[in-house]
Design a protein around this motif. Structure first.
Motif, PDB file in Angstrom:
ATOM      1  N   VAL A   4       0.850  -1.199   0.000  1.00  0.00           N
ATOM      2  CA  VAL A   4       0.000   0.000   0.000  1.00  0.00           C
ATOM      3  C   VAL A   4       0.883   1.246   0.000  1.00  0.00           C
ATOM      4  O   VAL A   4       1.854   1.333   0.751  1.00  0.00           O
ATOM      5  N   VAL A   5       0.530   2.229  -0.843  1.00  0.00           N
ATOM      6  CA  VAL A   5       1.218   3.523  -0.820  1.00  0.00           C
ATOM      7  C   VAL A   5       0.486   4.429   0.181  1.00  0.00           C
ATOM      8  O   VAL A   5      -0.740   4.530   0.155  1.00  0.00           O
ATOM      9  N   THR A   6       1.248   5.083   1.045  1.00  0.00           N
ATOM     10  CA  THR A   6       0.653   5.847   2.142  1.00  0.00           C
ATOM     11  C   THR A   6       0.963   7.345   2.032  1.00  0.00           C
ATOM     12  O   THR A   6       1.551   7.809   1.054  1.00  0.00           O
ATOM     13  N   ASN A   8       2.965   9.730   2.873  1.00  0.00           N
ATOM     14  CA  ASN A   8       4.156  10.518   2.535  1.00  0.00           C
ATOM     15  C   ASN A   8       4.480  10.560   1.038  1.00  0.00           C
ATOM     16  O   ASN A   8       5.334  11.335   0.601  1.00  0.00           O
ATOM     17  N   CYS A   9       3.780   9.759   0.240  1.00  0.00           N
ATOM     18  CA  CYS A   9       3.943   9.868  -1.222  1.00  0.00           C
ATOM     19  C   CYS A   9       3.311  11.155  -1.756  1.00  0.00           C
ATOM     20  O   CYS A   9       3.774  11.713  -2.758  1.00  0.00           O
ATOM     21  N   ILE A  10       2.266  11.624  -1.079  1.00  0.00           N
ATOM     22  CA  ILE A  10       1.516  12.788  -1.570  1.00  0.00           C
ATOM     23  C   ILE A  10       2.433  14.009  -1.667  1.00  0.00           C
ATOM     24  O   ILE A  10       3.175  14.314  -0.738  1.00  0.00           O
ATOM     25  N   LYS A  11       2.368  14.671  -2.800  1.00  0.00           N
ATOM     26  CA  LYS A  11       3.178  15.855  -3.120  1.00  0.00           C
ATOM     27  C   LYS A  11       4.676  15.562  -3.261  1.00  0.00           C
ATOM     28  O   LYS A  11       5.488  16.478  -3.397  1.00  0.00           O
ATOM     29  N   CYS A  12       5.061  14.285  -3.208  1.00  0.00           N
ATOM     30  CA  CYS A  12       6.445  13.880  -3.491  1.00  0.00           C
ATOM     31  C   CYS A  12       6.464  13.107  -4.817  1.00  0.00           C
ATOM     32  O   CYS A  12       7.055  13.527  -5.780  1.00  0.00           O
ATOM     33  N   LYS A  13       5.778  11.940  -4.845  1.00  0.00           N
ATOM     34  CA  LYS A  13       5.632  11.123  -6.056  1.00  0.00           C
ATOM     35  C   LYS A  13       6.968  10.958  -6.777  1.00  0.00           C
ATOM     36  O   LYS A  13       7.111  11.319  -7.939  1.00  0.00           O
ATOM     37  N   PHE A  14       7.902  10.360  -6.081  1.00  0.00           N
ATOM     38  CA  PHE A  14       9.250  10.194  -6.653  1.00  0.00           C
ATOM     39  C   PHE A  14       9.265   9.213  -7.831  1.00  0.00           C
ATOM     40  O   PHE A  14      10.130   9.286  -8.689  1.00  0.00           O
ATOM     41  N   THR A  15       8.365   8.261  -7.841  1.00  0.00           N
ATOM     42  CA  THR A  15       8.132   7.255  -8.895  1.00  0.00           C
ATOM     43  C   THR A  15       9.219   6.176  -9.042  1.00  0.00           C
ATOM     44  O   THR A  15       9.122   5.339  -9.944  1.00  0.00           O
ATOM     45  N   ASP A  16      10.218   6.164  -8.165  1.00  0.00           N
ATOM     46  CA  ASP A  16      11.218   5.083  -8.236  1.00  0.00           C
ATOM     47  C   ASP A  16      10.548   3.707  -8.141  1.00  0.00           C
ATOM     48  O   ASP A  16      11.052   2.724  -8.698  1.00  0.00           O
ATOM     49  N   CYS A  17       9.432   3.657  -7.446  1.00  0.00           N
ATOM     50  CA  CYS A  17       8.731   2.397  -7.209  1.00  0.00           C
ATOM     51  C   CYS A  17       8.323   1.695  -8.504  1.00  0.00           C
ATOM     52  O   CYS A  17       8.388   0.468  -8.595  1.00  0.00           O
ATOM     53  N   VAL A  18       7.916   2.463  -9.495  1.00  0.00           N
ATOM     54  CA  VAL A  18       7.363   1.832 -10.701  1.00  0.00           C
ATOM     55  C   VAL A  18       8.432   1.062 -11.485  1.00  0.00           C
ATOM     56  O   VAL A  18       8.117   0.135 -12.238  1.00  0.00           O
ATOM     57  N   PHE A  32       0.020  11.723  -6.425  1.00  0.00           N
ATOM     58  CA  PHE A  32       0.080  10.539  -5.561  1.00  0.00           C
ATOM     59  C   PHE A  32       0.097   9.303  -6.459  1.00  0.00           C
ATOM     60  O   PHE A  32      -0.294   9.369  -7.628  1.00  0.00           O
ATOM     61  N   MET A  33       0.569   8.217  -5.898  1.00  0.00           N
ATOM     62  CA  MET A  33       0.616   6.942  -6.620  1.00  0.00           C
ATOM     63  C   MET A  33      -0.086   5.892  -5.768  1.00  0.00           C
ATOM     64  O   MET A  33      -0.039   5.963  -4.539  1.00  0.00           O
ATOM     65  N   VAL A  34      -0.735   4.932  -6.407  1.00  0.00           N
ATOM     66  CA  VAL A  34      -1.368   3.851  -5.652  1.00  0.00           C
ATOM     67  C   VAL A  34      -1.026   2.499  -6.274  1.00  0.00           C
ATOM     68  O   VAL A  34      -0.611   2.414  -7.435  1.00  0.00           O
ATOM     69  N   GLU A  49      12.625   0.837  -2.362  1.00  0.00           N
ATOM     70  CA  GLU A  49      12.962   1.790  -3.428  1.00  0.00           C
ATOM     71  C   GLU A  49      12.420   3.187  -3.167  1.00  0.00           C
ATOM     72  O   GLU A  49      12.893   4.160  -3.753  1.00  0.00           O
ATOM     73  N   CYS A  50      11.408   3.312  -2.336  1.00  0.00           N
ATOM     74  CA  CYS A  50      10.723   4.605  -2.167  1.00  0.00           C
ATOM     75  C   CYS A  50      11.550   5.544  -1.287  1.00  0.00           C
ATOM     76  O   CYS A  50      11.744   5.278  -0.103  1.00  0.00           O
ATOM     77  N   PRO A  51      12.003   6.683  -1.840  1.00  0.00           N
ATOM     78  CA  PRO A  51      12.792   7.636  -1.050  1.00  0.00           C
ATOM     79  C   PRO A  51      11.989   8.274   0.077  1.00  0.00           C
ATOM     80  O   PRO A  51      12.567   8.866   0.980  1.00  0.00           O
ATOM     81  N   ALA A  52      10.669   8.152  -0.002  1.00  0.00           N
ATOM     82  CA  ALA A  52       9.806   8.739   1.017  1.00  0.00           C
ATOM     83  C   ALA A  52       9.337   7.701   2.037  1.00  0.00           C
ATOM     84  O   ALA A  52       8.558   8.033   2.938  1.00  0.00           O
ATOM     85  N   ASN A  53       9.813   6.458   1.903  1.00  0.00           N
ATOM     86  CA  ASN A  53       9.387   5.376   2.801  1.00  0.00           C
ATOM     87  C   ASN A  53       7.870   5.333   2.947  1.00  0.00           C
ATOM     88  O   ASN A  53       7.336   5.218   4.052  1.00  0.00           O
ATOM     89  N   ALA A  54       7.198   5.432   1.818  1.00  0.00           N
ATOM     90  CA  ALA A  54       5.737   5.533   1.827  1.00  0.00           C
ATOM     91  C   ALA A  54       5.043   4.200   1.561  1.00  0.00           C
ATOM     92  O   ALA A  54       3.819   4.136   1.596  1.00  0.00           O
ATOM     93  N   ILE A  55       5.800   3.130   1.289  1.00  0.00           N
ATOM     94  CA  ILE A  55       5.186   1.863   0.893  1.00  0.00           C
ATOM     95  C   ILE A  55       5.314   0.838   2.029  1.00  0.00           C
ATOM     96  O   ILE A  55       6.408   0.617   2.555  1.00  0.00           O
ATOM     97  N   PHE A  56       4.171   0.230   2.355  1.00  0.00           N
ATOM     98  CA  PHE A  56       4.132  -0.759   3.441  1.00  0.00           C
ATOM     99  C   PHE A  56       3.278  -1.953   3.017  1.00  0.00           C
ATOM    100  O   PHE A  56       2.330  -1.796   2.237  1.00  0.00           O
TER     101      PHE A  56
HETATM  102 FE1  F3S Z   1       5.379   7.618  -4.133  1.00  0.00          FE
HETATM  103 FE2  F3S Z   1       7.525   6.533  -3.185  1.00  0.00          FE
HETATM  104 FE3  F3S Z   1       6.580   5.664  -5.440  1.00  0.00          FE
HETATM  105  S1  F3S Z   1       7.020   8.681  -3.142  1.00  0.00           S
HETATM  106  S2  F3S Z   1       5.629   7.453  -6.314  1.00  0.00           S
HETATM  107  S3  F3S Z   1       5.570   5.537  -3.485  1.00  0.00           S
HETATM  108  S4  F3S Z   1       8.713   5.963  -4.946  1.00  0.00           S
END
Ligand code: F3S
Ligand code: SF4
Length: 107
Positions: A4-6, A8-18, A32-34, A49-56
């Motif tokens: 799940v993307v949580t 801290n992704c909002i307004k960051c959306k680094f996209t490394d995850c994809v 945001f990404m889901v 991979e998420c620089p925002a540690n938003a994925i759990f």
């Molecule tokens: Fe969001 Fe992290 Fe992906 S910030 S877009 S979940 S790399």
């Protein structure tokens, strides 16, 4: 299960995850990404991979982040799949780590 993307992704959306998802289950919105829970195979690759540690993992969501399980399921039904890394949001580094960003979610 699913990942799940949580908040801290909002307004960051680094996209490394994809870049690492083997089943292309990331869907992208304006800021945001889901993850589509019906497609995620729990490979765990995106989490580090998420620089925002938003994925759990859904069963390891931090307190207060439970609402994002439903949001990922809902928004992934309409937002398009993203498979290639994009530029992060403007000011992503400044927003990284700010609390309670759900109020800024754009649909
Ligand atoms: Fe969001 Fe992290 Fe992906 S910030 S877009 S979940 S790399
Ligand atoms: Fe994709 Fe694996 Fe992350 Fe699920 S856990 S979203 S399959 S990279």
């Amino acid at each position: 299960m699913a990942f799940v993307v949580t908040d801290n992704c909002i307004k960051c959306k680094f996209t490394d995850c994809v870049d690492v998802c083997p089943v292309d289950c990331f869907h992208v919105g304006p800021n945001f990404m889901v993850i589509d829970p019906d497609e995620c195979i729990d490979c765990t690759l995106c989490e580090p991979e998420c620089p925002a540690n938003a994925i759990f993992a859904i069963d390891e969501l931090p307190e207060g982040q439970e609402i994002f399980a439903d949001l990922n399921a809902e928004l992934s039904k309409t937002w398009p799949v993203l498979t290639e890394v994009q530029d992060a949001m403007p000011d992503a580094d400044e927003w990284n780590g700010k609390k309670d960003k759900l109020q800024y979610l754009e649909r």
